[in-house]
Enzyme design. Structure first.
Site, PDB file in Angstrom:
ATOM      1  N   ASP A  20      33.375  18.633 -11.839  1.00 24.89           N
ATOM      2  CA  ASP A  20      34.041  17.586 -11.069  1.00 24.89           C
ATOM      3  C   ASP A  20      33.342  17.479  -9.725  1.00 24.89           C
ATOM      4  OD1 ASP A  20      37.013  16.147 -11.423  1.00 24.89           O
ATOM      5  OD2 ASP A  20      36.317  16.249  -9.349  1.00 24.89           O
ATOM      6  N   ASN A  71      33.746  12.181 -18.958  1.00 27.11           N
ATOM      7  CA  ASN A  71      35.078  11.738 -18.556  1.00 27.11           C
ATOM      8  C   ASN A  71      35.159  11.363 -17.077  1.00 27.11           C
ATOM      9  OD1 ASN A  71      38.136  11.614 -18.907  1.00 27.11           O
ATOM     10  ND2 ASN A  71      37.922  13.184 -17.322  1.00 27.11           N
ATOM     11  N   THR A  89      48.916   9.744 -15.964  1.00 29.41           N
ATOM     12  CA  THR A  89      48.187  10.676 -15.106  1.00 29.41           C
ATOM     13  C   THR A  89      48.424  10.292 -13.650  1.00 29.41           C
ATOM     14  OG1 THR A  89      46.191   9.304 -15.032  1.00 29.41           O
ATOM     15  CG2 THR A  89      46.377  10.877 -16.866  1.00 29.41           C
ATOM     16  N   TYR A 123      35.743  -2.134 -12.111  1.00 28.80           N
ATOM     17  CA  TYR A 123      36.146  -1.108 -13.066  1.00 28.80           C
ATOM     18  C   TYR A 123      35.961  -1.603 -14.501  1.00 28.80           C
ATOM     19  CZ  TYR A 123      39.046   2.465 -15.315  1.00 28.80           C
ATOM     20  OH  TYR A 123      39.500   3.479 -16.122  1.00 28.80           O
ATOM     21  N   ASP A 144      27.949  15.893  -8.886  1.00 32.14           N
ATOM     22  CA  ASP A 144      28.041  14.479  -8.540  1.00 32.14           C
ATOM     23  C   ASP A 144      27.296  13.731  -9.639  1.00 32.14           C
ATOM     24  OD1 ASP A 144      27.863  11.911  -7.595  1.00 32.14           O
ATOM     25  OD2 ASP A 144      27.259  12.460  -5.559  1.00 32.14           O
ATOM     26  N   VAL A 145      28.028  13.095 -10.546  1.00 35.48           N
ATOM     27  CA  VAL A 145      27.387  12.478 -11.707  1.00 35.48           C
ATOM     28  C   VAL A 145      26.525  11.281 -11.334  1.00 35.48           C
ATOM     29  CG1 VAL A 145      29.168  13.275 -13.315  1.00 35.48           C
ATOM     30  CG2 VAL A 145      29.398  11.010 -12.233  1.00 35.48           C
ATOM     31  N   LYS A 149      33.344  -0.045 -17.310  1.00 37.25           N
ATOM     32  CA  LYS A 149      33.821   0.547 -18.560  1.00 37.25           C
ATOM     33  C   LYS A 149      33.310  -0.226 -19.778  1.00 37.25           C
ATOM     34  CE  LYS A 149      36.108   4.078 -16.986  1.00 37.25           C
ATOM     35  NZ  LYS A 149      35.667   5.462 -17.289  1.00 37.25           N
TER      36      LYS A 149
END
Length: 275
Positions: A38, A104, A206, A171, A77-78, A175
């Site tokens: 993360d 994810n 969530t 967003y 950090d993706v 996606k």
């Protein structure tokens, strides 16, 4: 769904109660060793739902290890190729193999009408959700191919890729890109026994979804409970999903039971896209 002694990397797994942690716990229950990762950094100054915390991710890793598998927590950090490469190096040093990658990590940053959206919000949303998925796939594939055992890549998209809402253009676009990437990559790596699929969660209960409901209530000038009730009413199964609903599908896609399935996009929505 036996994943005994396989090694899985799950990004975006630093927030208890989130999809990433549920996926990691489910894969561990099936016998997989884990790398959970993360950003674990303070949230952006832009409007943002928050991110995982390092201490929380460490605690999750310790809990997972009580089940008899190993679990390595890492900051990553993706959006940065160097950071993703460091994650892969650490995974290979710890386990000498990578069999499963669950991309994810994701974010909704600065949702707004397009005419008012900050350029940085658009760029950061696409960098995290789309570029981050690409970079992690690119980094994991050499290890999967060299291993000669095939592999499983599961990319987390969203119902927003199919049913975008207003003010969520960045967003939704990011996606949708994840779905297209998954479909294209599945064809590229099939010869190596590597499958690539996308999962599209809908309204999953969530902290991030609760934040989204709070934001919707604020923008629309409606009570929070009314916003939640209205959204649930659109779901044929008449409830919000829970992270385990998504994790169960991911575990199946990661298993040998799904070995002939690739390039697919699975809705986990309670039928929301039908209404």
């Amino acid at each position: 769904m036996n994943l005994q002694d396989r090694v899985a990397i799950v990004t975006g797994a630093g927030r208890r109660g989130g999809i990433g942690v549920a996926v990691a716990q489910r894969l561990a229950a099936a016998g997989a060793h884990l790398v959970i990762a993360d950003l674990a950094a303070p949230p952006s100054t832009l409007l943002h739902g928050g991110s995982g915390q390092w201490e929380e991710m460490q605690a999750v890793a310790q809990e997972i290890e009580t089940t008899g598998v190993r679990c390595l927590p890492l900051r990553v950090d993706v959006t940065q190729a160097a950071s993703v490469a460091e994650m892969m190096t650490a995974a290979m040093q710890a386990f000498d193999r990578v069999d499963i990658l669950v991309n994810n990590a994701g974010a909704t940053i600065g949702p707004a009408p397009v005419a008012q959206m900050a350029e940085e919000a658009w760029r950061r949303t696409l960098e995290i959700n789309a570029t981050g998925t690409f970079l992690c796939c690119k980094a994991a594939l050499p290890a999967m191919i060299r291993g000669g055992r095939g592999g499983r890549i599961i990319n987390m998209s969203s119902l927003a890729a199919r049913r975008p809402k207003i003010y969520m253009s960045a967003y939704a676009a990011s996606k949708a890109a994840v779905v297209a990437l998954s479909e294209s990559l599945a064809q590229e790596v099939a010869a190596f026994g590597i499958t690539v699929n996308a999962v599209l969660p809908g309204d999953i209960d969530t902290a991030l979804k609760q934040w989204g409901f709070q934001l919707e209530a604020q923008v629309m000038g409606r009570p929070y409970d009314e916003v939640v009730k209205t959204n649930v009413a659109r779901i044929p199964l008449a409830r919000l999903g829970v992270p385990a609903d998504v994790a169960n599908l991911v575990a199946w896609l990661a298993s040998d039971e799904a070995s002939f399935i690739t390039g697919q996009a699975y809705n986990v929505t309670g039928g929301r896209e039908l209404t």
